[in-house]
Motif scaffolding. Structure first.
Motif, short mmCIF file in Angstrom:
data_model
loop_
_atom_site.label_atom_id
_atom_site.label_comp_id
_atom_site.label_asym_id
_atom_site.label_seq_id
_atom_site.Cartn_x
_atom_site.Cartn_y
_atom_site.Cartn_z
N ASP A 145 1.05 -1.28 0.00
CA ASP A 145 -0.24 -0.01 0.10
C ASP A 145 0.87 1.06 0.00
O ASP A 145 0.49 2.29 0.42
N HIS A 146 2.00 1.09 -0.29
CA HIS A 146 2.94 2.25 -0.26
C HIS A 146 3.61 2.58 -1.61
O HIS A 146 3.57 1.87 -2.64
N SER A 147 3.95 3.98 -1.75
CA SER A 147 4.83 4.30 -3.02
C SER A 147 6.11 4.66 -2.30
O SER A 147 6.35 4.88 -1.33
N VAL A 148 7.14 4.86 -3.30
CA VAL A 148 8.42 5.14 -2.61
C VAL A 148 9.26 6.14 -3.46
O VAL A 148 9.14 6.27 -4.58
N VAL A 149 10.01 7.03 -3.07
CA VAL A 149 11.01 7.83 -3.26
C VAL A 149 12.31 7.08 -3.14
O VAL A 149 12.86 7.10 -1.87
N LEU A 150 13.02 6.81 -4.22
CA LEU A 150 14.62 6.08 -3.91
C LEU A 150 15.65 7.01 -4.03
O LEU A 150 15.50 7.55 -5.39
N GLY A 151 16.50 7.48 -3.26
CA GLY A 151 17.59 8.26 -3.69
C GLY A 151 17.96 9.14 -2.59
O GLY A 151 17.45 9.22 -1.41
N ARG A 152 19.46 9.84 -2.77
CA ARG A 152 19.81 10.74 -1.76
C ARG A 152 18.69 11.91 -1.42
O ARG A 152 18.09 12.32 -2.37
N ILE A 153 18.56 12.22 -0.08
CA ILE A 153 17.69 13.23 0.22
C ILE A 153 18.27 14.49 -0.05
O ILE A 153 19.31 14.97 0.56
N SER A 154 17.78 15.00 -1.03
CA SER A 154 18.39 16.37 -1.48
C SER A 154 17.33 17.31 -2.12
O SER A 154 16.18 16.76 -2.59
N ALA A 155 17.58 18.66 -2.06
CA ALA A 155 16.45 19.31 -2.39
C ALA A 155 16.04 19.29 -4.15
O ALA A 155 15.15 19.47 -4.54
N LEU A 156 17.14 18.90 -4.77
CA LEU A 156 17.15 18.62 -6.36
C LEU A 156 16.02 17.53 -6.39
O LEU A 156 15.48 17.26 -7.56
N LYS A 157 16.19 16.45 -5.47
CA LYS A 157 15.27 15.07 -5.81
C LYS A 157 13.77 15.51 -5.27
O LYS A 157 12.98 14.59 -5.92
N GLY A 158 13.51 16.58 -4.72
CA GLY A 158 12.28 17.06 -4.48
C GLY A 158 11.40 15.99 -3.32
O GLY A 158 9.99 16.06 -3.49
N GLN A 159 11.94 15.55 -2.39
CA GLN A 159 11.35 14.68 -1.49
C GLN A 159 10.30 15.43 -0.54
O GLN A 159 9.27 14.79 -0.07
N HIS A 160 10.53 16.72 -0.45
CA HIS A 160 9.65 17.68 0.36
C HIS A 160 8.19 17.61 -0.34
O HIS A 160 6.95 17.60 0.20
N ALA B 262 6.13 -1.56 -4.27
CA ALA B 262 5.74 -0.38 -4.26
C ALA B 262 4.45 -0.15 -5.33
O ALA B 262 4.70 -0.84 -6.35
N ARG B 263 3.45 0.63 -5.15
CA ARG B 263 2.48 1.05 -5.92
C ARG B 263 2.88 1.90 -7.21
O ARG B 263 2.54 1.86 -8.61
N ALA B 264 4.03 2.79 -6.84
CA ALA B 264 4.67 3.74 -7.66
C ALA B 264 5.86 4.11 -7.23
O ALA B 264 6.22 4.19 -5.84
N MET B 265 6.85 4.38 -7.99
CA MET B 265 8.23 5.01 -7.73
C MET B 265 7.96 6.61 -8.24
O MET B 265 7.54 6.83 -9.28
N LEU B 266 8.09 7.54 -7.30
CA LEU B 266 7.75 8.76 -7.42
C LEU B 266 9.11 9.86 -7.71
O LEU B 266 10.18 9.47 -7.14
N PHE B 267 8.94 10.61 -8.74
CA PHE B 267 10.02 11.43 -9.24
C PHE B 267 9.70 12.82 -9.19
O PHE B 267 9.40 13.64 -10.16
N PRO B 268 9.62 13.42 -7.93
CA PRO B 268 9.17 14.75 -7.71
C PRO B 268 10.15 15.88 -8.25
O PRO B 268 10.82 16.64 -7.41
N LEU B 269 10.93 15.75 -9.23
CA LEU B 269 12.25 16.38 -9.62
C LEU B 269 12.08 17.99 -9.34
O LEU B 269 11.27 18.64 -9.98
N ARG B 270 13.34 18.61 -8.91
CA ARG B 270 13.32 19.93 -8.91
C ARG B 270 14.56 20.32 -10.09
O ARG B 270 15.03 21.32 -9.94
N TRP B 271 14.84 19.34 -10.87
CA TRP B 271 16.29 19.61 -11.64
C TRP B 271 15.90 18.82 -12.94
O TRP B 271 15.06 18.09 -12.95
N GLU B 272 16.84 19.04 -14.02
CA GLU B 272 16.90 18.16 -15.09
C GLU B 272 17.59 16.98 -14.85
O GLU B 272 18.66 16.84 -15.36
#
Length: 393
Positions: free
Chosen positions: A196-211, A286-296
């Protein structure tokens, strides 16, 4: 200048992985994971590999060049006058080894900035420098780059090269998408049931947009797992123990100020770095992998891995994602936060089987190895023609 054709069975490549992490890495390490997937396939094709790395690397190769006993990743957060010598020392050793190893036919370089600068000034084998990063980072270097007729570059996506300065683009021999061993026979594997979860995988960073993902999780009522290091801290307990001293790290400040307020331990959790079977299970269920990107995003390693594990990608329409994702089949891309939230709600309509089938066709190490071998032979035949030639990619 160089032999026009070196038979693949006798081709010797110096694979420059750099001084930062072992190959394969213990968890986080995008470039090192790419190299760990590529080298075995090159060797299966008869390519001899000399790996320039750190002493704790376990990847098999015909020979190794080692400057540091262990990875120096933690040094990257130190002041420049303390950290600059790390890459310099590694590249100094690589340059010296090239002078005494005439059997090396091609250098495949993966070291940011220091690699092409040092190698363009040297002698010996031609260089293929893979651009793994944001090409806007070093404008003074890239806008006037001159490889001296010996350094050629490849991107990890077409969009990355399209954004490159013209001087750098003139040295391009094309792009090769990132690969993952998970893509091999991905369409043949039995997949676990979705959780029942989705996931963001990667270094916690402003560019990755985890917020953004954490905030939208509360808006759409979806469970979210954040997985990845925060600066040098790989486990929640390590970050807690560090106290306020950790705030000198920009990733920690981003976490404390922008992400942590939305992390309640129930709807949104941070689990630290995950690797191996634990990571694969987290993503595959996971139901989805999320990419809330703040960069290219130039390459999208996590997106490729997600598809291979049968998990659709939900992201903002930035960087390489439009090249990797087939909208409505393997993922959904949005142009703003509202669209991202709606795409997340629709993720369950996408087929895990379609995701895995796409990865098995496009993102295997075998396919990447074939493409890189072709590039090695291509630069061997081009000699000193650059930078006068038009970009080939």
């Amino acid at each position: 200048m160089w032999p026009l054709e070196v038979p693949m069975s006798t081709l010797t490549v110096l694979m420059n992985a750099g001084p930062w992490l072992p190959v394969p890495p213990n968890g986080y390490g995008g470039i090192e994971n790419v190299i760990a997937a590529l080298v075995p396939e090159l060797r299966r094709r008869g390519v001899r590999v000399v790996l320039a790395t750190v002493g704790t690397s376990t990847l098999a190769a015909e020979d190794r060049i080692v400057t540091f006993d262990d990875g120096q990743f933690a040094q990257l957060q130190r002041p420049y006058n303390r950290a600059a010598g790390v890459a310099a020392a590694h590249m100094h050793q690589v340059a010296r080894e090239l002078q005494r190893r005439p059997e090396i036919d091609v250098v495949h370089d993966n070291v940011e900035v220091w690699g092409p600068v040092v190698l363009s000034a040297g002698t010996g084998a031609p260089v293929l420098h893979t651009l793994h990063w944001d090409l806007a980072k070093h404008p003074a270097l890239y806008s006037g780059f001159d490889g001296g007729g010996r350094v050629f570059v490849n991107g990890v996506s077409a969009s990355q090269l399209a954004r490159a300065p013209a001087a750098l683009r003139a040295h391009s021999v094309g792009h090769v998408y990132l690969a993952t061993p998970l893509a091999t026979d991905a369409d043949q594997r039995v997949r676990p049931p979705k959780g029942d979860h989705s996931v963001v995988l990667g270094r916690i960073s402003a560019l990755k947009g985890q917020h953004l993902a954490a905030r939208l999780a509360h808006r759409v009522g979806r469970r979210l797992v954040l997985a990845g290091p925060i600066g040098p801290y790989h486990r929640p307990e390590d970050l807690v123990a560090s106290g306020d001293a950790a705030l000198s790290n920009p990733d920690v400040r981003y976490w404390r100020e922008s992400v942590e307020p939305f992390v309640d331990g129930e709807l949104v959790r941070w689990v630290g770095t995950v690797a191996g079977a634990e990571r694969d299970e987290l993503v595959a269920t996971a139901r989805a992998m999320l990419f809330p990107l703040r960069w290219e995003e130039p390459g999208g390693t996590a997106a490729v891995e997600s598809l291979a594990l049968g998990t659709p990608v939900i992201g903002l329409r930035r960087g390489c994602l439009p090249e990797l994702i087939e909208p409505g089949v393997t993922g959904l891309l949005a142009d703003d936060e509202d669209g991202f939230a709606e795409a997340w709600r629709l993720a369950d309509r996408l087929s895990p089987a379609d995701c895995a089938a796409s990865a098995a066709q496009r993102f295997t190490p075998s396919r990447a190895a074939d493409e890189y071998v072709a590039l090695y032979h291509r630069i061997l035949t081009r000699g000193a023609d650059l930078p006068g030639n038009a970009p080939a990619g």
